[in-house]
Design a protein around this motif. Structure first.
Motif, PDB file in Angstrom:
ATOM      1  N   ILE A   4       0.797  -1.285   0.048  1.00 15.12           N
ATOM      2  CA  ILE A   4      -0.351   0.233  -0.161  1.00 15.12           C
ATOM      3  C   ILE A   4       0.875   1.243  -0.310  1.00 15.12           C
ATOM      4  CG2 ILE A   4      -1.769   1.451   1.102  1.00 15.12           C
ATOM      5  CD1 ILE A   4      -2.540  -1.462   0.012  1.00 15.12           C
ATOM      6  N   LEU A   5       0.656   2.583  -0.610  1.00 13.00           N
ATOM      7  CA  LEU A   5       1.251   3.444  -0.942  1.00 13.00           C
ATOM      8  C   LEU A   5       0.441   4.669  -0.188  1.00 13.00           C
ATOM      9  CD1 LEU A   5       4.376   5.593  -1.672  1.00 13.00           C
ATOM     10  CD2 LEU A   5       2.729   5.342  -3.971  1.00 13.00           C
ATOM     11  N   LEU A   6       1.128   5.595   0.414  1.00  6.66           N
ATOM     12  CA  LEU A   6       0.943   6.811   1.061  1.00  6.66           C
ATOM     13  C   LEU A   6       1.345   7.474   1.006  1.00  6.66           C
ATOM     14  CD1 LEU A   6      -1.792   7.598   3.026  1.00  6.66           C
ATOM     15  CD2 LEU A   6      -0.230   7.629   4.997  1.00  6.66           C
ATOM     16  N   ALA A   7       0.359   8.633  -0.096  1.00  4.35           N
ATOM     17  CA  ALA A   7       0.587   9.725   0.096  1.00  4.35           C
ATOM     18  C   ALA A   7       0.104  10.792   1.353  1.00  4.35           C
ATOM     19  CB  ALA A   7       0.600  10.206  -1.320  1.00  4.35           C
ATOM     20  N   THR A   8       2.078  10.991   1.261  1.00  2.00           N
ATOM     21  CA  THR A   8       0.757  11.959   2.938  1.00  2.00           C
ATOM     22  C   THR A   8       1.279  13.571   2.537  1.00  2.00           C
ATOM     23  OG1 THR A   8       0.820  12.924   5.684  1.00  2.00           O
ATOM     24  CG2 THR A   8       3.474  11.770   4.291  1.00  2.00           C
ATOM     25  N   ASP A   9       1.079  14.755   3.388  1.00  2.00           N
ATOM     26  CA  ASP A   9       1.484  15.835   3.233  1.00  2.00           C
ATOM     27  C   ASP A   9       1.548  16.454   4.967  1.00  2.00           C
ATOM     28  OD1 ASP A   9      -1.203  16.960   3.053  1.00  2.00           O
ATOM     29  OD2 ASP A   9      -0.940  17.981   1.821  1.00  2.00           O
ATOM     30  N   GLY A  10       1.185  15.980   5.531  1.00  2.00           N
ATOM     31  CA  GLY A  10       1.261  16.568   7.321  1.00  2.00           C
ATOM     32  C   GLY A  10      -0.378  17.576   7.612  1.00  2.00           C
ATOM     33  N   SER A  11      -1.134  17.554   6.437  1.00  2.00           N
ATOM     34  CA  SER A  11      -2.581  18.419   6.350  1.00  2.00           C
ATOM     35  C   SER A  11      -3.992  17.395   7.229  1.00  2.00           C
ATOM     36  CB  SER A  11      -3.862  18.130   5.437  1.00  2.00           C
ATOM     37  OG  SER A  11      -3.552  17.086   4.756  1.00  2.00           O
ATOM     38  N   GLU A  12      -4.687  17.160   7.902  1.00  2.00           N
ATOM     39  CA  GLU A  12      -5.578  16.655   8.607  1.00  2.00           C
ATOM     40  C   GLU A  12      -6.091  15.233   7.435  1.00  2.00           C
ATOM     41  OE1 GLU A  12      -6.421  16.611  11.416  1.00  2.00           O
ATOM     42  OE2 GLU A  12      -4.626  17.846  11.774  1.00  2.00           O
ATOM     43  N   TYR A  13      -6.516  16.028   6.405  1.00  2.00           N
ATOM     44  CA  TYR A  13      -6.608  15.482   5.149  1.00  2.00           C
ATOM     45  C   TYR A  13      -5.798  13.967   5.092  1.00  2.00           C
ATOM     46  CZ  TYR A  13     -10.535  18.615   3.483  1.00  2.00           C
ATOM     47  OH  TYR A  13     -11.495  19.624   4.280  1.00  2.00           O
ATOM     48  N   ALA A  14      -4.366  14.651   4.888  1.00  2.00           N
ATOM     49  CA  ALA A  14      -2.964  13.452   5.180  1.00  2.00           C
ATOM     50  C   ALA A  14      -3.545  12.474   6.613  1.00  2.00           C
ATOM     51  CB  ALA A  14      -1.990  14.001   5.071  1.00  2.00           C
ATOM     52  N   ARG A  15      -3.380  12.443   7.508  1.00  4.67           N
ATOM     53  CA  ARG A  15      -3.633  11.689   8.404  1.00  4.67           C
ATOM     54  C   ARG A  15      -4.712  10.917   8.466  1.00  4.67           C
ATOM     55  NH1 ARG A  15      -1.824  17.139  10.974  1.00  4.67           N
ATOM     56  NH2 ARG A  15      -0.766  17.148  11.282  1.00  4.67           N
ATOM     57  N   LYS A  16      -5.798  11.858   8.036  1.00  3.31           N
ATOM     58  CA  LYS A  16      -7.497  10.781   7.951  1.00  3.31           C
ATOM     59  C   LYS A  16      -7.325   9.768   7.009  1.00  3.31           C
ATOM     60  CE  LYS A  16     -10.759  10.997  10.025  1.00  3.31           C
ATOM     61  NZ  LYS A  16     -11.245  10.180  10.844  1.00  3.31           N
ATOM     62  N   ALA A  17      -6.690   9.993   5.761  1.00  6.85           N
ATOM     63  CA  ALA A  17      -6.188   9.059   5.310  1.00  6.85           C
ATOM     64  C   ALA A  17      -4.883   8.032   5.467  1.00  6.85           C
ATOM     65  CB  ALA A  17      -5.106   9.610   3.292  1.00  6.85           C
TER      66      ALA A  17
END
Length: 140
Positions: A4-17
């Motif tokens: 699984i690949l998670l792309a994150t940017d540290g936003s609240e949306y990214a934390r939920k993802a």
């Protein structure tokens, strides 16, 4: 083994993802790869200047984001591999997905970089040759 690949940017949306990606990785006994991209359109490799300090900050922020997801997964039976890279976010995410042969890419519906990151999920979805999960902020 699944990946699984998670792309994150540290936003609240990214934390939920990240929460969703960790759940999926645990359910599938998959390795979770985490990528945070320093957008080269905003943060390049400048000579000594105030822009260099902004780039250093962006790199540190990216590393912190990857470490945060790794810490979230530490309490679960999920193997995590993380990386930070410079480039155009959707291109780097797709290239990294190819590198790790990801079964699925997980990304938040919006990000911190409104003018650059907000369209990343759409671009990844349009261009990916694998499953993409866009996680809404209000997802349970």
């Amino acid at each position: 083994m699944a990946t699984i690949l998670l792309a994150t940017d540290g936003s609240e949306y990214a934390r939920k993802a990240a929460e969703q990606a960790i759940d999926i990785a645990e359910e599938r006994a998959a390795t979770l790869h985490v990528i945070c991209v320093v957008d080269k359109r905003r943060f390049d490799e400048p000579a000594l200047s105030s822009a260099e300090l902004e780039t250093i900050y962006a790199e540190d922020h990216a590393s912190i984001n990857v470490a945060e997801v790794t810490a979230m997964a530490d309490e679960r039976a999920v193997t995590v591999a993380g990386d930070t890279r410079h480039g155009i976010p959707h291109e780097v995410i797709l290239d990294y997905a190819d590198e790790v042969d990801a079964d699925c890419i997980v990304i938040g519906e919006h990000g911190n970089h409104e003018e650059h990151f907000s369209g990343v999920g759409r671009k990844v979805t349009d261009l990916a040759d694998r499953d993409v999960m866009i996680v809404e902020a209000n997802a349970a």
